[in-house]
Design a protein around this motif. Structure first.
Motif, PDB file in Angstrom:
ATOM      1  N   ARG A  54      47.001  55.548  30.140  1.00 49.49           N
ATOM      2  CA  ARG A  54      46.706  56.506  29.077  1.00 49.49           C
ATOM      3  C   ARG A  54      47.735  56.384  27.949  1.00 49.49           C
ATOM      4  O   ARG A  54      47.436  56.642  26.781  1.00 49.49           O
ATOM      5  N   GLU A 120      40.613  65.537  34.019  1.00 52.06           N
ATOM      6  CA  GLU A 120      39.936  64.260  34.210  1.00 52.06           C
ATOM      7  C   GLU A 120      38.548  64.422  34.821  1.00 52.06           C
ATOM      8  O   GLU A 120      37.827  63.436  34.991  1.00 52.06           O
ATOM      9  N   ALA A 204      40.893  54.360  31.989  1.00 50.36           N
ATOM     10  CA  ALA A 204      42.028  54.350  31.068  1.00 50.36           C
ATOM     11  C   ALA A 204      42.508  52.936  30.749  1.00 50.36           C
ATOM     12  O   ALA A 204      43.326  52.757  29.841  1.00 50.36           O
TER      13      ALA A 204
END
Length: 458
Positions: A54, A120, A204
């Protein structure tokens, strides 16, 4: 298995894997380089990979077996914050400021996991159902009361102390001698959480490789060379997140964690109404024995999952399943006609100081030492280790700000765990000989207020 206690479709494998099995991801070749190489695909490793990816890093996750095949998907899936740091007095020798930091960060691990699942959208069956801590003897109840008061005072969790009569609100059994409930704790489906973290890490940008056992790492200029059974890659940063499955690839970490095997069983689906009698409020349940018992409903409320270390010596899960079942029946005789569908084991990583750690050695980061309390802690430790490697935080959490002591060399011998386990068994025997001998003889518990085996069948 031919024993009548076993279901015809019995498996010596985790119940959790029925819904979320480990993953084979060895088709693609390993890359030549990455910003970060994460070793281990458990909660810590995947959380680190997600956070680093991320943040824009090129992340590779390496596992010696299938992805998610280690202890993260074999655990009981119970979620709490730092109660073990309080109840085991692991912080007693630290200065007051360090103790306060430890408890603050321990509380943060539970909040972190809840926020991660929500942010998430992780399919993990997170249930904030609370946990009942049961007294194994009447003397243990006094200790549990003191522990409950300390836990509330030090961590702020909501506590409710119960007498032996009141405990039936939580556990339909006369086995325990009272206890206390922490309302703020909960549970997850650990294999689904692992699977969901794998998906989030990939989304990600992280790349995950199974069957890529790391053989060793060494400094290579400004980075590291990581040698695996599938080839070699260079990485600017390396994180070992192998916990109870740490091997010779990291001799430094191997000296600091002691792997201890714990075992679990799962029952077949219970008849309608039975769970309402056994665990009316669907709590997580643990006890005060030295050789801890931990049990819970499955996330869908249809089965009992039951865990402990039932013998001093390790053995195949199917051989130990009957010993676990004997202990389970001492609590709930009503389960006598219910067959077992799964039995399995997994390694827990214990540390010399009973505290989890993040530590850097020779430029390599390590996150390990859940001490049997790993769902929230290890997820948090992986996240924080990634922040430290990428320089994305100015604050080191308590777990990254204390020395990581080695387990004394004599305690790393092959007989350490069996001898410690035998000592725990003897202490439990001395505390409550009737219950221990009843388990050894395979006798169900006696509880006149629960139906007999025949009645349960009808």
């Amino acid at each position: 298995m031919t024993h009548p206690a076993f279901h015809p479709e019995f498996q010596a494998a985790p119940y959790w894997w029925d819904a979320a099995p480990p993953e084979d991801a060895r088709d693609a070749p390993l890359p030549e380089r990455a910003d970060i190489a994460v070793i281990g695909s458990g909660f810590a490793g995947l959380s680190a990979a997600l956070e680093a990816a991320r943040g824009g890093a090129d992340v590779v996750v390496l596992d010696g077996g299938p992805l998610g095949g280690g202890a993260s998907s074999r655990s009981g899936g119970m979620v709490s914050s730092g109660q073990k740091l309080v109840l085991t007095a692991a912080l007693a020798d630290l200065p007051a400021a360090k103790q306060a930091a430890a408890l603050e960060d321990s509380r943060a691990t539970f909040e972190f996991l809840k926020a991660l699942v929500a942010r998430e959208g992780l399919d993990a069956d997170l249930q904030l159902c609370g946990r009942f801590f049961g007294a194994f003897t009447s003397a243990h109840l006094d200790t549990l009361k003191r522990n409950a008061e300390t836990l509330h005072a030090r961590t702020g969790v909501t506590i409710r102390i119960l007498s032996r009569d009141e405990q039936r609100e939580e556990v339909g059994s006369a086995y325990f001698h009272g206890g206390f409930v922490v309302e703020d704790y909960g549970g997850v489906h650990p294999a689904k959480l692992n699977q969901a973290l794998r998906g989030a890490a990939r989304t990600a940008g992280a790349r995950l490789f199974s069957h890529a056992r790391v053989l060793g790492t060494e400094r290579d200029g400004g980075g590291h060379q990581v040698t695996t059974e599938r080839g070699t890659l260079r990485a600017a940063h390396v994180l070992f997140a192998t916990n109870g499955y740490t091997d010779g690839a990291s001799p430094w970490l191997r000296k600091r964690v002691l792997p201890v095997m714990s075992y679990q069983i799962a029952t077949e689906m219970l008849p309608p109404g039975m769970m309402d009698r056994l665990i009316p409020r669907r709590r997580m349940v643990t006890d005060s024995r030295k050789e801890l018992t931990y049990t819970r409903p499955s996330p869908d409320g249809t089965r009992i999952l039951f865990g402990c270390r039932p013998r001093a010596l390790d053995a195949a899960p199917e051989r130990l399943a009957l010993a676990l079942r004997a202990r389970m029946l001492r609590i709930w005789p009503e389960l006598a006609p219910i067959r077992l569908t799964h039995a399995w084991g997994g390694f827990v990583a214990m540390t010399a100081d009973r505290i989890p750690h993040i530590a850097e050695q020779d430029g390599v980061m390590h996150a390990a030492g859940c001490n049997g309390n790993g769902v929230a802690l290890m997820t948090f430790l992986g996240w924080h280790a990634a922040q430290l490697m990428l320089g994305r935080t100015n604050r080191r959490a308590f777990f990254a700000d204390i020395p990581f002591p080695a387990v004394p060399a004599p305690a790393r011998g092959p007989w350490t765990v069996p001898l410690a386990s035998a000592a725990y068994h003897l202490r439990d025997l001395a505390a409550n000989p009737g219950e221990i001998m009843g388990e050894r003889l395979g006798r169900p518990g006696r509880d006149a207020t629960t139906p007999s085996s025949k009645e349960a069948q009808e």
